[in-house]
Design a protein around this motif. Structure first.
Motif, PDB file in Angstrom:
ATOM      1  N   GLN A  45       0.836  -1.200   0.000  1.00 15.73           N
ATOM      2  CA  GLN A  45       0.000   0.000   0.000  1.00 15.73           C
ATOM      3  C   GLN A  45       0.872   1.250   0.000  1.00 15.73           C
ATOM      4  O   GLN A  45       0.618   2.194  -0.754  1.00 15.73           O
ATOM      5  N   ILE A  46       1.872   1.258   0.862  1.00 10.05           N
ATOM      6  CA  ILE A  46       2.759   2.425   0.953  1.00 10.05           C
ATOM      7  C   ILE A  46       3.418   2.706  -0.390  1.00 10.05           C
ATOM      8  O   ILE A  46       3.526   3.856  -0.825  1.00 10.05           O
ATOM      9  N   ASN A  47       3.856   1.649  -1.065  1.00 10.87           N
ATOM     10  CA  ASN A  47       4.577   1.805  -2.324  1.00 10.87           C
ATOM     11  C   ASN A  47       3.664   1.962  -3.534  1.00 10.87           C
ATOM     12  O   ASN A  47       4.141   2.202  -4.640  1.00 10.87           O
ATOM     13  N   GLY A  48       2.361   1.836  -3.337  1.00  9.14           N
ATOM     14  CA  GLY A  48       1.425   2.024  -4.438  1.00  9.14           C
ATOM     15  C   GLY A  48       1.533   0.964  -5.517  1.00  9.14           C
ATOM     16  O   GLY A  48       1.305   1.257  -6.688  1.00  9.14           O
ATOM     17  N   CYS A  49       1.847  -0.251  -5.130  1.00 12.79           N
ATOM     18  CA  CYS A  49       1.965  -1.351  -6.093  1.00 12.79           C
ATOM     19  C   CYS A  49       0.612  -2.048  -6.206  1.00 12.79           C
ATOM     20  O   CYS A  49       0.248  -2.861  -5.354  1.00 12.79           O
ATOM     21  N   SER A  50      -0.132  -1.728  -7.257  1.00 16.06           N
ATOM     22  CA  SER A  50      -1.481  -2.271  -7.396  1.00 16.06           C
ATOM     23  C   SER A  50      -1.483  -3.794  -7.499  1.00 16.06           C
ATOM     24  O   SER A  50      -2.349  -4.455  -6.923  1.00 16.06           O
ATOM     25  N   ALA A  51      -0.537  -4.360  -8.205  1.00 18.62           N
ATOM     26  CA  ALA A  51      -0.479  -5.819  -8.346  1.00 18.62           C
ATOM     27  C   ALA A  51      -0.242  -6.489  -6.997  1.00 18.62           C
ATOM     28  O   ALA A  51      -0.860  -7.506  -6.675  1.00 18.62           O
ATOM     29  N   GLY A  56      -1.809  -9.301  -2.498  1.00 21.32           N
ATOM     30  CA  GLY A  56      -1.627  -9.371  -1.053  1.00 21.32           C
ATOM     31  C   GLY A  56      -2.944  -9.478  -0.309  1.00 21.32           C
ATOM     32  O   GLY A  56      -3.054 -10.219   0.671  1.00 21.32           O
ATOM     33  N   ALA A  57      -3.952  -8.753  -0.763  1.00 19.53           N
ATOM     34  CA  ALA A  57      -5.268  -8.841  -0.119  1.00 19.53           C
ATOM     35  C   ALA A  57      -5.858 -10.242  -0.306  1.00 19.53           C
ATOM     36  O   ALA A  57      -6.421 -10.814   0.630  1.00 19.53           O
ATOM     37  N   LYS A  58      -5.698 -10.795  -1.488  1.00 17.46           N
ATOM     38  CA  LYS A  58      -6.212 -12.145  -1.748  1.00 17.46           C
ATOM     39  C   LYS A  58      -5.478 -13.185  -0.905  1.00 17.46           C
ATOM     40  O   LYS A  58      -6.101 -14.085  -0.327  1.00 17.46           O
ATOM     41  N   ASN A 134       9.271  -5.006  -0.723  1.00 16.24           N
ATOM     42  CA  ASN A 134       9.719  -3.746  -1.324  1.00 16.24           C
ATOM     43  C   ASN A 134      10.340  -3.988  -2.694  1.00 16.24           C
ATOM     44  O   ASN A 134      10.106  -3.221  -3.635  1.00 16.24           O
ATOM     45  N   MET A 135      11.126  -5.057  -2.828  1.00 12.72           N
ATOM     46  CA  MET A 135      11.732  -5.372  -4.121  1.00 12.72           C
ATOM     47  C   MET A 135      10.642  -5.640  -5.160  1.00 12.72           C
ATOM     48  O   MET A 135      10.661  -5.061  -6.251  1.00 12.72           O
ATOM     49  N   PHE A 136       9.686  -6.499  -4.826  1.00 18.59           N
ATOM     50  CA  PHE A 136       8.616  -6.793  -5.778  1.00 18.59           C
ATOM     51  C   PHE A 136       7.786  -5.560  -6.100  1.00 18.59           C
ATOM     52  O   PHE A 136       7.377  -5.363  -7.242  1.00 18.59           O
ATOM     53  N   ARG A 144       4.884  -1.578 -14.483  1.00 18.24           N
ATOM     54  CA  ARG A 144       3.428  -1.397 -14.550  1.00 18.24           C
ATOM     55  C   ARG A 144       2.662  -2.723 -14.677  1.00 18.24           C
ATOM     56  O   ARG A 144       1.822  -2.901 -15.541  1.00 18.24           O
ATOM     57  N   GLN A 145       2.982  -3.626 -13.742  1.00 19.56           N
ATOM     58  CA  GLN A 145       2.245  -4.886 -13.711  1.00 19.56           C
ATOM     59  C   GLN A 145       0.793  -4.608 -13.356  1.00 19.56           C
ATOM     60  O   GLN A 145       0.496  -3.709 -12.576  1.00 19.56           O
ATOM     61  N   ILE A 146      -0.100  -5.372 -13.913  1.00 19.25           N
ATOM     62  CA  ILE A 146      -1.530  -5.141 -13.795  1.00 19.25           C
ATOM     63  C   ILE A 146      -2.109  -5.944 -12.615  1.00 19.25           C
ATOM     64  O   ILE A 146      -1.858  -7.142 -12.497  1.00 19.25           O
ATOM     65  N   ALA A 147      -2.872  -5.267 -11.778  1.00 17.77           N
ATOM     66  CA  ALA A 147      -3.544  -5.952 -10.662  1.00 17.77           C
ATOM     67  C   ALA A 147      -4.431  -7.062 -11.202  1.00 17.77           C
ATOM     68  O   ALA A 147      -5.165  -6.859 -12.165  1.00 17.77           O
ATOM     69  N   GLY A 148      -4.317  -8.234 -10.596  1.00 17.77           N
ATOM     70  CA  GLY A 148      -5.133  -9.363 -10.992  1.00 17.77           C
ATOM     71  C   GLY A 148      -4.571 -10.199 -12.123  1.00 17.77           C
ATOM     72  O   GLY A 148      -5.081 -11.274 -12.414  1.00 17.77           O
ATOM     73  N   ALA A 149      -3.524  -9.746 -12.767  1.00 21.39           N
ATOM     74  CA  ALA A 149      -2.985 -10.458 -13.923  1.00 21.39           C
ATOM     75  C   ALA A 149      -2.283 -11.769 -13.557  1.00 21.39           C
ATOM     76  O   ALA A 149      -2.147 -12.644 -14.401  1.00 21.39           O
ATOM     77  N   TRP A 150      -1.852 -11.908 -12.308  1.00 25.30           N
ATOM     78  CA  TRP A 150      -1.117 -13.121 -11.908  1.00 25.30           C
ATOM     79  C   TRP A 150      -2.055 -14.190 -11.377  1.00 25.30           C
ATOM     80  O   TRP A 150      -1.613 -15.172 -10.828  1.00 25.30           O
ATOM     81  N   GLY A 151      -3.333 -13.996 -11.529  1.00 20.93           N
ATOM     82  CA  GLY A 151      -4.293 -15.017 -11.114  1.00 20.93           C
ATOM     83  C   GLY A 151      -4.730 -14.823  -9.738  1.00 20.93           C
ATOM     84  O   GLY A 151      -5.378 -15.474  -9.079  1.00 20.93           O
TER      85      GLY A 151
END
Length: 151
Positions: A45-51, A56-58, A134-136, A144-151
């Protein structure tokens, strides 16, 4: 929305396996799985990484984190839903993620609070979880990885 490229850890052969080994070690160190997932989610959340926020929520939900806690992890200080150990881990996660925000970002007070709840092996696991997350986040946000794209 399109990613700029596939996640770099997937592009370079041999990169993902060692990262997965770190995650395996982290999860075998005796830190509650929900705590690890909350740390991952808060850092993302802090880093704004939507993916990573989406994934992470899932993953946190699968680990048993309630919707109430998922919805309030960004405001954990102002809610009654988190245990003492979780609060210490979240504070450590925030401080270690925001290193550039102030000198001595992970000060003795933050470290000592975490050390009252976690032994050295568990602290190592938390620090590794924070670092790998943090690395991921940086890999995913940059490409710009897309949220939800990794299943």
């Amino acid at each position: 929305m399109q990613p700029r490229m596939q996640n770099p850890a997937m592009v370079l052969s041999g990169a993902m396996q060692p990262i997965q080994e770190i995650f395996k070690a982290v999860h075998s160190a005796g830190v509650d799985g929900q705590t690890l997932e909350l740390v991952h989610l808060r850092v993302s959340q802090i880093n704004g990484c939507s993916a990573c926020v989406d994934g992470g929520a899932k993953t946190a939900r699968k680990a048993g984190v309630s919707d109430e806690r998922l919805a309030t992890v960004a405001a954990w200080r102002e809610t009654p839903y988190f245990t003492g150990p979780e609060r210490a881990a979240l504070e450590l996660a925030e401080a270690a993620t925001r290193l550039a925000d102030r000198a001595d970002a992970v000060n003795d007070e933050i470290w000592d609070a975490a050390a009252t709840h976690f032994n050295e092996k568990q602290l190592a696991a938390l620090v590794l979880m924070i670092g790998v997350t943090n690395m991921f986040n940086r890999l995913n946000a940059t490409t710009r990885q897309i949220a939800g794209a990794w299943g």
